[in-house]
Design a protein around this motif. Sequence first.
Motif, PDB file in Angstrom:
ATOM      1  N   LYS A 171       0.811  -1.217   0.000  1.00 22.28           N
ATOM      2  CA  LYS A 171       0.000   0.000   0.000  1.00 22.28           C
ATOM      3  C   LYS A 171       0.847   1.270   0.000  1.00 22.28           C
ATOM      4  O   LYS A 171       0.322   2.365  -0.194  1.00 22.28           O
ATOM      5  CB  LYS A 171      -0.940   0.008   1.210  1.00 22.28           C
ATOM      6  N   CYS A 172       2.150   1.129   0.233  1.00 25.99           N
ATOM      7  CA  CYS A 172       3.043   2.291   0.270  1.00 25.99           C
ATOM      8  C   CYS A 172       3.428   2.692  -1.153  1.00 25.99           C
ATOM      9  O   CYS A 172       3.989   1.883  -1.906  1.00 25.99           O
ATOM     10  CB  CYS A 172       4.289   1.976   1.097  1.00 25.99           C
ATOM     11  N   LEU A 214      11.416   9.198   5.479  1.00 27.67           N
ATOM     12  CA  LEU A 214      10.094   8.589   5.434  1.00 27.67           C
ATOM     13  C   LEU A 214       9.673   7.992   6.773  1.00 27.67           C
ATOM     14  O   LEU A 214       8.486   7.785   7.010  1.00 27.67           O
ATOM     15  CB  LEU A 214      10.072   7.498   4.360  1.00 27.67           C
ATOM     16  N   GLU A 215      10.637   7.744   7.648  1.00 29.80           N
ATOM     17  CA  GLU A 215      10.375   7.047   8.918  1.00 29.80           C
ATOM     18  C   GLU A 215       9.176   7.614   9.680  1.00 29.80           C
ATOM     19  O   GLU A 215       8.263   6.888  10.065  1.00 29.80           O
ATOM     20  CB  GLU A 215      11.621   7.118   9.804  1.00 29.80           C
ATOM     21  N   ASP A 220       0.304  11.661   3.807  1.00 33.17           N
ATOM     22  CA  ASP A 220      -0.124  12.727   2.910  1.00 33.17           C
ATOM     23  C   ASP A 220       1.016  13.665   2.500  1.00 33.17           C
ATOM     24  O   ASP A 220       0.823  14.564   1.681  1.00 33.17           O
ATOM     25  CB  ASP A 220      -1.263  13.530   3.549  1.00 33.17           C
ATOM     26  N   ARG A 221       2.217  13.449   3.047  1.00 30.74           N
ATOM     27  CA  ARG A 221       3.353  14.309   2.693  1.00 30.74           C
ATOM     28  C   ARG A 221       4.424  13.579   1.875  1.00 30.74           C
ATOM     29  O   ARG A 221       5.481  14.122   1.605  1.00 30.74           O
ATOM     30  CB  ARG A 221       3.985  14.875   3.967  1.00 30.74           C
ATOM     31  N   VAL A 222       4.129  12.337   1.481  1.00 33.41           N
ATOM     32  CA  VAL A 222       5.089  11.562   0.701  1.00 33.41           C
ATOM     33  C   VAL A 222       5.358  12.220  -0.647  1.00 33.41           C
ATOM     34  O   VAL A 222       6.498  12.334  -1.093  1.00 33.41           O
ATOM     35  CB  VAL A 222       4.582  10.118   0.502  1.00 33.41           C
ATOM     36  N   ARG A 223       4.312  12.687  -1.315  1.00 31.84           N
ATOM     37  CA  ARG A 223       4.466  13.342  -2.613  1.00 31.84           C
ATOM     38  C   ARG A 223       5.330  14.598  -2.486  1.00 31.84           C
ATOM     39  O   ARG A 223       6.212  14.856  -3.327  1.00 31.84           O
ATOM     40  CB  ARG A 223       3.078  13.709  -3.143  1.00 31.84           C
TER      41      ARG A 223
END
Length: 238
Positions: A171-172, A214-215, A220-223
């Motif tokens: 899902k990641c 990423l830890e 919602d802030r990955v992009r």
Amino acid sequence: MALENNSRTVLAGDIIDEPTEMMKESKKVILGPGLRIEKDTVRASKCGQLKMKAPNTFWIDAYQKRYVPNRGELVIGVVMAKAGDIFRLDIGSCENASLSYMAFEGATKKNRPDVNVGDIVYARLLIAHPDVEPELVCVDSHGKKGKLGVLHEGFMLCCSLNLVRKILNPKCTFLAQLAKELPFEMAAGMNGRIWIRGRTIKETIGVGNAILALEYLPSDRVRELCDDIGAYVSGFIK
């Protein structure tokens, strides 16, 4: 069950009701890291977030860097020594793992693999038992190496086991989004080690920084993170 969409914090020694009830009903239960059976009761052996994968798999997601070997898992090790026909690899567990020179595709007594002290090796755990030294292989069940073997010209970083599981979660979307900004190669070991290689040293460092960031980053802030890394490597951000 409530755990299918949510998780809850548990402490070491807590009784885990969901799998315990399933066992009492004679249903099959699969217990992952952090859980153990005491008589007819399932208890937590570490602190963390209790997770469930339908219909019957439970485990505890905890911040941990010490690796406990599990048979069949892919790991990244560093060759520490040669002892006759055996290589000794550090895989982050309490003891080194052994890797035979015959555990490579096409290896024979005359055709030995080119493995040296200090090399980084991507391998699979063949034997993992508390009373036996871990044993690695660099081939699959058909004797083919696939993506296993010595990893060349890259960079290895160490992180928590939780971060590796997070990255490898289907899902990641982190890896897919980061690949749009920077092309790179990656090998992830379940022992909390990740090997990466970009086109340049700067891109490799950028990918490594993105993975470590990423830890604790919300989904919602990955992009936004991937965009920032891409802009930094391209020279738009100094």
